[in-house]
Every structure is written in structure tokens, then in C-alpha cells.
Design a protein around this motif. Structure first.
Motif: not given
Ligand SMILES: Nc1ncnc2c1ncn2[C@@H]1O[C@H](COP(=O)(O)OP(=O)(O)O)[C@@H](O)[C@H]1O
Ligand SMILES: [Mg+2]
Lengths: 267, 459
Positions: A68, A73, A96, A99, A112, A122, B260-262, B265, B340-341, B343, B345-347, B351-352, B354-355
Motif C-alpha cells: 500500500m 508518492d 494489485v 493486495r 463504501f 466488491y 497524475a504524480s504530484s 499536478r 479512507a475509501l 485506500d 478499495s485499493l487494499a 486498480t486506480r 476501478e476505484t
């Protein structure tokens, strides 16, 4: 006397083998060195507790185990971490996919804004774990049962997950993590936002989960660590100072800092 | 003259501040008793007391001076000349006297008019001196009161706060009154328009050909005042604008926020903000000089008949103008979804993408819809781009390659040139303005409801 204990430890380590082994892990947030040279073997089918004062890097290390930290970044991880003998930071590993095998439960329940059913479904949907609607129903039910939530919500699966009580929400999040059929479950202070009754329920659940998973739990409660875990690691300022059987850590720690921390003299 | 007066008042207030603060400071340093308020508050109290009543007095005076002097001058005109004059004649005489007073004498005016002009001038100079004297006296009294109040018990801190609170209340009341005034005049003039053109014809008429009555014998309402084609034009252009702005704004915001990376951005966000800062007139000539010719030549190449000023050109450029608007709303809505939402989903191994699709977007949709509705209301009210790039003739069409006109364009053209104020052509502008106001108000209200709803979700 001494000899028997070592013998027992020998037998124990043969039965429960290392699920995760980390060697010389270092983590940096930009210039901040958050984890320093941590090596640890986390056993299968047991509960490992991470304890230590705030900011010592417990969450950071926990997030290394399911990558995670990749989502932050400025975070950089060095060293090797193996899951069943395969390096999870290897280029061939898809974080992915990883996880799905290493689930995570967060400090604050984060259901969610969807129905209870959709919360659980999900993960399985994303990973294609169900072939049919009936399959999915089965996965949802068994996840909720294992999280000891089925009886409470079976009549309102379509109700929003955010409408449950705090303790129920946290068990929902645990069920959600279980539903992707992980091998390891990471929990970052899963009870810190819960009342004592909900805490007891979750602890009972953790004890139950130990039979099938390797569970790693970060906690600020010494009692909780003592109650639910078999192994305990003590972190301090980014270092892992001590790692041993929980009974040993809580009765006769090697390190004086550990002693000071568990007796509440700092932290 | 008045400028100097305000300058002097400003100076007096500043002096009051400095004096009172110094006195209070000295008294506090003397240390006999504990002061309730700091020296600065005593200074501020003097500043407000010296400046505020005097300024209010000047404003009130200026408001009344004109009409008071006028009525004195008129009142002293010889009875014999005044007998049997109606209001119109009277105001002509008044204007003549004033112009004589300014030194513009045409022909040989009657002696009583010259006399009145002289009286007018002397009254004005007296008034000006009186204003100075009275204002400075008020300021002096204010300063005196403030200075006499310096004492340990005096709660200057609370007084200053109370006065500034009243000042703020006065300003907001003023703002509200101005709003009501504008709306009221809009409604009033529209009602006058509907006296001349039936409201049903205006609302449901399919023809818009506003004509002026050039000669006396022409019927004033000979033009057609059906707003449907005009509003349809607005809708066509708005639709084109949204078709451009919504996908681009939405996707760019999602990319910048979630993928995007910071570093990227930090470079791209300011660029989008620059886009938001481009004056609409610049967009306007971009539309005429670049986009419209491009569309025409593309149409010619494909063998399609394209009007010179298409809805596509005006709407497309308006869409570009709205991109930063939509993307900033999307940005806010996405940022409002708790980390938190994400995280969570990613956890679970999402993928980003899908999230975003399954968690963030559904959660952010009310905010995004709110933003889009506000963008619609801006597109409907946008004037400069369409005045420059859209057509003038109202045609009942939904073809974006045709030339259409918009409500705002028609308002501008109706009011350009000097036509009489009670002409239906002029009044029609108010009716159009009123309709525009109602439509955008409704959109804004709905949008605000949406935005509020999604705020409640996570607070
Ligand atoms: N996202 C982040 N960015 C920068 N520094 C971080 C971030 N997360 C944690 N840290 C830093 O890493 C150190 C360890 O934090 P953490 O792992 O959260 O400690 P713990 O969970 O033991 O309280 C702290 O000094 C913290 O400031
Ligand atoms: Mg933590």
C-alpha cells in the motif's frame, strides 16, 4: 527446563512455517527514514502483534506487506519481503493482485457508500471470483458468517453499509477483506474506534481467523496484544527492537525499552 | 471639492487614531489601574467615531442637497410667472435656470430667470461652505467624545467590535437591497412589455423579428416577439458547449486528481487556472478568427453546407471556456471523498481506474452534477463570446452547423442604438433578461441543492 522450552519452540516453528519473511527493510518518506533495517519472520496461521509508541513506524511497516506504500508518492521501500518465498517487490509481481492475497483492515471502519451486499461483493467481482450470481451470494454469505455478522444483517443486505454501528462496520470491513480469499490479513489498530463490546467481538473474530490466515495486527492496547497474539514485535523509532513469543515479551522482555513500554512508563 | 473633504476626514480619523492610542498608551504605562482594552482599541474607537458619523453625514447631505436647493429656487420664483404651469414646463424652466447658472446663456433670458440663476449659485456656494463646517464639527465632536472616554473601565474593544458589526450589517443590507432593486426593475419593465405584447405570444411565439416603429402610423407591435427560437438557439449553443466541456473537464480532473504524480499536478493545475483567467472577449475572437474558419473549411472539404457563424464555433469555444469550471468542481467533489475509501478499495486489490469508476465517481457524482448545472447557467448567461461569434437572426433549428442567435445576443442588439424607452423593442430586452434570470436562478438553486447533498454525505 530450559531445554524443554527450546524443544517446544522447535516443534512449534515446524508446524507453523514462515508466511512472510522480511529482510533489512528500510522505508523513506522523502528524506524521513521511517523504518530502519527491520527483519522479521511472520508465521502462518497465527496472530502477530506490532506494538510501540505512536510514530514508530508500525503502520508504515504494515503497509509494506501489501505494498500500500506504493500509493504514497514520496514513499520508497528498500530490502526484500517474501510471501511464501517469493519477493513481493519483484518486478513480476502485480501489486494489485498481491493486495487480493494480503488483505487489509483499517483503523477507522471505511465501508463504501454502497449496500452491505455490494460492500462484500466488491472484491470478488473485481477479481472474478464468482462465476454466477449464486456463487457471489455464497461468497457474500460465507464472508459475513466468518466475520460473525451474518445473523445481524442477513435480512438487510440491501441496506447501506454506512448505516451500521461502528463495530458492525468494522466487521463488515473484515468480511469485505475476507471475501477476496486472502492468505494474510493486515489490521491497523482495528479496534481503536470501537467501544469495548465491539472490541471484544472483533477480538473473538481475530482468534477465529487465526485458524485459516496469518493475521498481523497493530495495536496500542497491551491487553489486546496479550489476548489475541502469539507473537509480538516491539517497534521504537523505526527500529524493531524485539520480536518474540507474546508470552515472553509480556513477562520477560529482553530489552529494557520493551519493559518500559509494556509497563506504561512511556509511549 | 468633495474629494478633498473625504481626504481631510481620512486624515482626521488617522490623527484621532494616533492621538487616542498615544494617550491610552501613556495612561496604561502610568499603571495606576488595569485597562480593560489595549491602547490600539482606544485608537480604533477614535478612528471610527471621528470618521464614520462625518462620512455618513456627508453622504446624506449630498443625497439631499440637490433637491433642497432646487425647491428653494423654484419656490422663490415670481408667482406671476409660475401660475398655471404644468410639471413638464416647470422642469424645463428649472433646467434652463441651471444652465444659466453654469454660464451657458442662450439668447436673452428674462431677468427673473437670471436672478434665480444667481440665487441658485449663491445657495450652492453657501451649501458647500456649510457642508465643510458641519462635517468638520461632527468629526471634532466625535474625536472629543472618543478622547474623553479613555479610562480603565471603558470597553473600547467591545465598542469597536459592535460598531464594525453594524457596519458589516449595513453593507450586507445594501447588497440585498441592490439585488432586490435590480430584480424589481426587471419585473416592472417586463410587465410594461407584456402590456404591449401579450405574454402568451412572447412565451410560445415561434417568430422573433423585433422591429422598431419607424413612423408614427406604423403599429408598434408589428414585429414578432416569440422568444422560443431565441431560447432554442441558447440551448443549442449551451449543449455544444457542454458536449465539449463536460468530458474534457471531467476526465482531466479525474486524471489530475487520481492518476497524475504530484509533479505533473503541480504543473498542470496552474495552467488550467490560466485558462479560467482568459477574458471572454479573447475567447470571442478566437472563435471568429480561428474556430469558425476552420469549421467552414472542414465543412467545405466534406461538402457540407456550413453557415459563416455556426452554433458549433460559438458553443465549442464556450465549452473551452467552461473546461476549468467543470474540472475545478469535479476536483472539489473528488477531493471531498475521504481518503479512507480510496485506500479501502485499493487494499482490496482494485486498480486506480476501478476505484475511480466504482467508488469515487458514484460518491462524487452529486457534486459533479452541481458543477455541471452551474456551468449550464454560466453558458446560458454568457454574452461576449456569442455576441462576437453567434448569429443575429433567430432561426428555429437545432442544427449546430446553422447560425443561431441567443437570448443574450438579442438583449445586446435590442439595446444598441438609441430607441425610445417605451418602445416594445427596448422593453423586450427586459422581458428576455427576466426569462434569463428565472432560468439561471432555477438552475443555480437546483445545483446548490445537489452540492449541499453531497457535502452532507461525508461531514
Ligand atoms: N504519508 C506519509 N508521508 C510522510 N511521512 C509519513 C507518512 N506516513 C507516516 N509518516 C511518518 O513515518 C513515521 C512513522 O509513521 P507511522 O508508520 O504512521 O507510525 P505508527 O503507525 O507507528 O504510529 C512518522 O514519523 C510519520 O510522520
Ligand atoms: Mg499507525
Amino acid at each position: 527446563m530450559n531445554k524443554t522450552i527450546t524443544a517446544e519452540a522447535q516443534i512449534a516453528s515446524n508446524i507453523v512455517s514462515a508466511k512472510i519473511s522480511a529482510r533489512k527493510v528500510n522505508v523513506f518518506y522523502g528524506d524521513t527514514h521511517a523504518i530502519k533495517d527491520v527483519s522479521i519472520e511472520i508465521l502462518d496461521r497465527s496472530v502477530t502483534a506490532f506494538i510501540g509508541p505512536s510514530g514508530c513506524g508500525k503502520s508504515t511497516f504494515l503497509r509494506c506487506l501489501n505494498r500500500m506504500n506504493d500509493t504514497i508518492d514520496i514513499c520508497r521501500v528498500e530490502g526484500t519481503i517474501e510471501l511464501d518465498g517469493h519477493d513481493i517487490y519483484d518486478a513480476s509481481v502485480d501489486p494489485v493482485q498481491l493486495r487480493a492475497r494480503v488483505g487489509m483492515v483499517f483503523q477507522k471502519p471505511n465501508p463504501f457508500p454502497k449496500s452491505i451486499y455490494d460492500n462484500i461483493a466488491y472484491g470478488p467481482k473485481i477479481h472474478g471470483l464468482a462465476q454466477s450470481k449464486a456463487d457471489l451470494d455464497g461468497i457474500v454469505e460465507s464472508a459475513l458468517r466468518r466475520a460473525a455478522l451474518w445473523e445481524e444483517v442477513k435480512d438487510r443486505l440491501a441496506a447501506p453499509g454506512t448505516g451500521l454501528s461502528g463495530g458492525q462496520q468494522q466487521r463488515l470491513c473484515i468480511a469485505r477483506a475476507i471475501a477476496t480469499a486472502p492468505e494474510v490479513l493486515l489490521m491497523d489498530e482495528p479496534c481503536s474506534a470501537l467501544d469495548p463490546i465491539a472490541t471484544a467481538q472483533v477480538e473473538e473474530l481475530i482468534d477465529e481467523l487465526r485458524k485459516s490466515y496469518s493475521v498481523v495486527i497493530v495495536t496500542h492496547s497491551m491487553q489486546q496484544a496479550a489476548r489475541v497474539s502469539q507473537k509480538t514485535a516491539f517497534f521504537h523509532l523505526g527500529l524493531m527492537l524485539e520480536y518474540d513469543d507474546t508470552s515472553k515479551i509480556f513477562t520477560n522482555p529482553d530489552h529494557e525499552k520493551t519493559q518500559a513500554y509494556i509497563t506504561g512508563r512511556f509511549g | 471639492m468633495i474629494g478633498y473633504l473625504f481626504l481631510v476626514l481620512l486624515l482626521a480619523a488617522a490623527v484621532g487614531y494616533v492621538m487616542n492610542r498615544a494617550t491610552a498608551r501613556a495612561a496604561i504605562a502610568g499603571g495606576s489601574a488595569r485597562f480593560h482594552s489595549l491602547a490600539g482599541f482606544h485608537g480604533a474607537y477614535a478612528l471610527l467615531l471621528t470618521g464614520l458619523p462625518a462620512v455618513l453625514f456627508v453622504l446624506l447631505w449630498l443625497l439631499l442637497q440637490g433637491s433642497v436647493i432646487d425647491s428653494i429656487v423654484i419656490g422663490s420664483l415670481p408667482e406671476t410667472e409660475m401660475a398655471g404651469l404644468d410639471a413638464g414646463r416647470l422642469s424645463l424652466i428649472e433646467a434652463e435656470i441651471k444652465s444659466i447658472a453654469r454660464g451657458n446663456i442662450f439668447g436673452t433670458p428674462e431677468p427673473w430667470k437670471l436672478e434665480a440663476a444667481e440665487r441658485y449659485n449663491s445657495l450652492r456656494s453657501i451649501a458647500s461652505v456649510a457642508l465643510w463646517v458641519a462635517t468638520l464639527a461632527i468629526a471634532a465632536v466625535g474625536l472629543y467624545v472618543a478622547r474623553s472616554r479613555i479610562s480603565p473601565e471603558f470597553r473600547a474593544r467591545h465598542r469597536v467590535e459592535a460598531i464594525t458589526t453594524w457596519l458589516m450589517i449595513a453593507c450586507s443590507v445594501l447588497a440585498i437591497f441592490v439585488t432586490f432593486g435590480i430584480v424589481a426593475s426587471l419585473i416592472y419593465e417586463s410587465i410594461r412589455f407584456f402590456d404591449k405584447v401579450p405574454i402568451t405570444e412572447f412565451l410560445f411565439g415561434l417568430n422573433w423579428e423585433p422591429q422598431i416603429a419607424l413612423r408614427e402610423d406604423q403599429v408598434a407591435g408589428a414585429g414578432a416577439f416569440g422568444w422560443v427560437p431565441v431560447f432554442l438557439g441558447t440551448i443549442v449553443i449551451t449543449t455544444v458547449a457542454l458536449v465539449v466541456a463536460v468530458p474534457i473537464g471531467l476526465l482531466s480532473a479525474i486524471y489530475l486528481n487520481e492518476f497524475a504524480s504530484s509533479r505533473i499536478r503541480s504543473i498542470s493545475k496552474p495552467i488550467l487556472e490560466v485558462l479560467a483567467g482568459v477574458p471572454t472577449v479573447v475567447y470571442g475572437f478566437f472563435a471568429i478568427l480561428v474556430v469558425a474558419p476552420a469549421i467552414r473549411s472542414a465543412g467545405a472539404a466534406l461538402g457540407i453546407d456550413v453557415a459563416p457563424n455556426t452554433a458549433l464555433a460559438a458553443g465549442g469555444v464556450m465549452g473551452i471556456m467552461l473546461i476549468p469550471f467543470i474540472s475545478s468542481f469535479t476536483d472539489d467533489a473528488l477531493s471531498a471523498v475521504p481518503r479512507a475509501l480510496r485506500d479501502g478499495s485499493l487494499a482490496l486489490g482494485a486498480t486506480r481506474g476501478e476505484t475511480v469508476r466504482k467508488i469515487l465517481f458514484p460518491a462524487a457524482i452529486p457534486g459533479i452534477v452541481g458543477g455541471v448545472l452551474l456551468a449550464v447557467s454560466r453558458a446560458i448567461g454568457e454574452t461576449m463570446i456569442v455576441v462576437m461569434a453567434a448569429g443575429l437572426i433567430a432561426t428555429l433549428t437545432v442544427n449546430p452547423l446553422d447560425s443561431v442567435t441567443t437570448v443574450t445576443v438579442q438583449i445586446v442588439t435590442l439595446l444598441i442604438g438609441d430607441s425610445e424607452f417605451d418602445n416594445p423593442k427596448t422593453l423586450a430586452a427586459f422581458a428576455l433578461g427576466l426569462m434569463l434570470f428565472i432560468v439561471t436562478l432555477a438552475l443555480n438553486l437546483i445545483a446548490l441543492r445537489f452540492v449541499r447533498k453531497y457535502r452532507e454525505l461525508y461531514d
